[in-house]
Design a protein around this motif. Sequence first.
Motif, PDB file in Angstrom:
ATOM      1  N   HIS A   7       5.215  -7.598   3.446  1.00  0.00           N
ATOM      2  CA  HIS A   7       5.578  -7.114   2.126  1.00  0.00           C
ATOM      3  C   HIS A   7       4.879  -7.983   1.100  1.00  0.00           C
ATOM      4  O   HIS A   7       4.964  -9.198   1.172  1.00  0.00           O
ATOM      5  N   GLN A   8       4.231  -7.374   0.143  1.00  0.00           N
ATOM      6  CA  GLN A   8       3.428  -8.062  -0.871  1.00  0.00           C
ATOM      7  C   GLN A   8       2.304  -8.867  -0.270  1.00  0.00           C
ATOM      8  O   GLN A   8       2.391 -10.046  -0.092  1.00  0.00           O
ATOM      9  N   LEU A  37       1.686  -6.400  -5.996  1.00  0.00           N
ATOM     10  CA  LEU A  37       1.780  -5.402  -7.049  1.00  0.00           C
ATOM     11  C   LEU A  37       1.202  -5.904  -8.364  1.00  0.00           C
ATOM     12  O   LEU A  37       0.671  -5.124  -9.146  1.00  0.00           O
ATOM     13  N   HIS A  38       1.280  -7.215  -8.600  1.00  0.00           N
ATOM     14  CA  HIS A  38       0.694  -7.767  -9.820  1.00  0.00           C
ATOM     15  C   HIS A  38      -0.792  -7.449  -9.883  1.00  0.00           C
ATOM     16  O   HIS A  38      -1.313  -6.999 -10.891  1.00  0.00           O
ATOM     17  N   ARG A  93      -5.646  -6.217  -0.707  1.00  0.00           N
ATOM     18  CA  ARG A  93      -5.433  -6.156  -2.158  1.00  0.00           C
ATOM     19  C   ARG A  93      -5.626  -4.711  -2.584  1.00  0.00           C
ATOM     20  O   ARG A  93      -6.668  -4.125  -2.307  1.00  0.00           O
ATOM     21  N   VAL A  94      -4.633  -4.172  -3.252  1.00  0.00           N
ATOM     22  CA  VAL A  94      -4.729  -2.782  -3.687  1.00  0.00           C
ATOM     23  C   VAL A  94      -5.717  -2.682  -4.850  1.00  0.00           C
ATOM     24  O   VAL A  94      -5.606  -3.412  -5.831  1.00  0.00           O
ATOM     25  N   ALA A  95      -6.711  -1.811  -4.718  1.00  0.00           N
ATOM     26  CA  ALA A  95      -7.744  -1.688  -5.743  1.00  0.00           C
ATOM     27  C   ALA A  95      -7.599  -0.358  -6.466  1.00  0.00           C
ATOM     28  O   ALA A  95      -7.963   0.675  -5.941  1.00  0.00           O
ATOM     29  N   THR A 115       0.820  -1.206   0.000  1.00  0.00           N
ATOM     30  CA  THR A 115       0.000   0.000   0.000  1.00  0.00           C
ATOM     31  C   THR A 115       0.855   1.257   0.000  1.00  0.00           C
ATOM     32  O   THR A 115       0.505   2.243  -0.639  1.00  0.00           O
ATOM     33  N   ALA A 116       2.000   1.232   0.703  1.00  0.00           N
ATOM     34  CA  ALA A 116       2.850   2.418   0.753  1.00  0.00           C
ATOM     35  C   ALA A 116       3.517   2.652  -0.595  1.00  0.00           C
ATOM     36  O   ALA A 116       3.588   3.788  -1.086  1.00  0.00           O
TER      37      ALA A 116
END
Lengths: 312, 331
Positions: free
Chosen positions: B330-331, B107-108, B52-54, A108-109
Amino acid sequence: MQLFVQRIFDALGNGSIYAALAVALSLVYRASGQLNFALGEASMVSTYVALTLATKPRGLMFGTWAQQHLGTPWPLLPAFMAAMVVGFLIALVVHRLLSGRSPRRPVTAVVGATIGVSLLLNGLVGQTVGTRFSAFPTPFPQGADAYVSVGGARLWFENIGITVTMVVVLLTLAALMRFTRLGLAFRAITSNRDSAELTGIHVERTLALGWGMAGSLGALAGVLVANTTLLEPNMMTRLFLFSLAAATIGGLDSPVGAALGGLVLAVVQTMAGGYVPAIGGDVSILVSIALLLVVLYVRPRGLLGRRHVVRI
Amino acid sequence: MTGTRVLVAVAVGAALVAPILLPSPSLRILTTAVAMAVAVLGVNLMGGYLGRVALGHGAFVGSGAYTTVILSADHHWPIVATIPASAVVCFALGLVVGVPALRIKGLHLALVTLALGASFGPIVKRLEFLTNGPNGKGSTAAWVAPTWLGEGRRADGRWWYLVAVAVAALVFVLARNLTVGRVGRGVVALRDGELAAVANGVPASRYIIAMFGCSAAIAGVAGALLMIQNPFAAHTNFESSFSLHLYAAATLGGLATINGAVVGGALLVGLPYLSARLGINLNDNVIFGGTLIVAVALFPAGVGTVFSGLVRRTGLLPSSGPGPIVGGHHQ
């Protein structure tokens, strides 16, 4: 057959641009586990710098100032070099934002900081130059007959120029990684960050250099492609997205794979655009996403990516 | 517990008094902010709880908006019925996206969502028979206020506001229950240590896909709410930059907090408004890019946590649900 060869040739220019940006992304990702989402907009800014330096000012940012104090217009080569320096510096700033207290920041960062920089750069340029498109000079011969004919298919000088430049630059980069002390340090960090630090390598400094070189590579891609796409604040948005897809398709942690991914994606886009009638230019993005999803589903690490192994 | 009740009572009171006190234009903006808070909540669920990054939730908000307009204009549905329909459509879309996302992480996945967000415009333009292509689609059906609120545009504005607040309140309560319930705790466990969670019997795939669906459904409701005031859906309003602004607002509010979404929605509408009112006229990208950088650099847990931290110190609000991501994994 002639048309098929023609389409391959047409894909070369775009393919090398995707490949360059994808390699820049994967270099950073491999060493630091971070993706620079700001790379695209940073190269757009660098391209504007090159435009300001290489042409007579027409209401551009600092255009008049540059003419008075820097003696613009400059020849193309130094203007491109300056753009690469700017790309280097922006990447350093982004890296600085991300380094700091803990070396391994959560996703996120990383996303937050680089997306933030990306939005800010896009917004600032948009605010200054508006939505205007600017013509951009090219170092390669232009014109109706600036091509060589290969079996009836036209191979434009511009495509040759972009491809050759990128191949030379990427090979130089590979040599740098393979044969220099800096490259060795960089590879050591990639292989094992903690051990590298213990042997006396300046991890942060080396990584910063890596980020900077990736930024320069992005800027070079920007100045080379701007003649075809025309320069505007959103020029890189889509190109960068395609490069991200290309890097993922090829394997984010493999620079060779990333370059390969760039070429594959460009060829698939050109072929789909040429042969499938329902697919126009706008929908090359849908083809790219379809390809991306298929590759990720079948082979999540990408074509040449390493399998991620974790010790429990 | 009494502290929470006092706070909720004050909030409900303020929400009900607002339409009487505020002039129509301000009320319109407030209604938009309520809808945006719901959209940010969708991003929060995905980004904060699921980890999960949206970066493509604008596409879900857009799908909700288009669903409302299409059902209202082409099939003559009353707008009230289109709100749950938007939720259902987007829930289904969320499931579709969630299945491939099971194998992709970190990141994927971030870049896949970014790509999906960017593909919304081209898809809408392509489906011209449904969406009226690049021109955007509008509906003439307006939701007229019931007679006890009076007649005319002013009464309509009040009614739309009240509807938006009621729906948003419902969604927030449901989302809170989801996050503190079985699925929510399971999902947070997966976020913090997938192997340990699975070993303890959390059905990973089912929970992750369910969370994707709920997050998308919430974004769809936000899209429907945006259409109550002005039933005109244009794909240009839901492009990549909108998705990124949503993500910025979610981060500013605090990713894994329910309350943070309210702060996020307020900032998403308030900051551009403020900049225009102050005569600075900053581009939205500048505003949200700049604030996002500051937020990540100074408040890794979200600006919203600064507010909620202050509130908690006064003892009015107990901490609820799993905490925000501060760092570490991380991840």
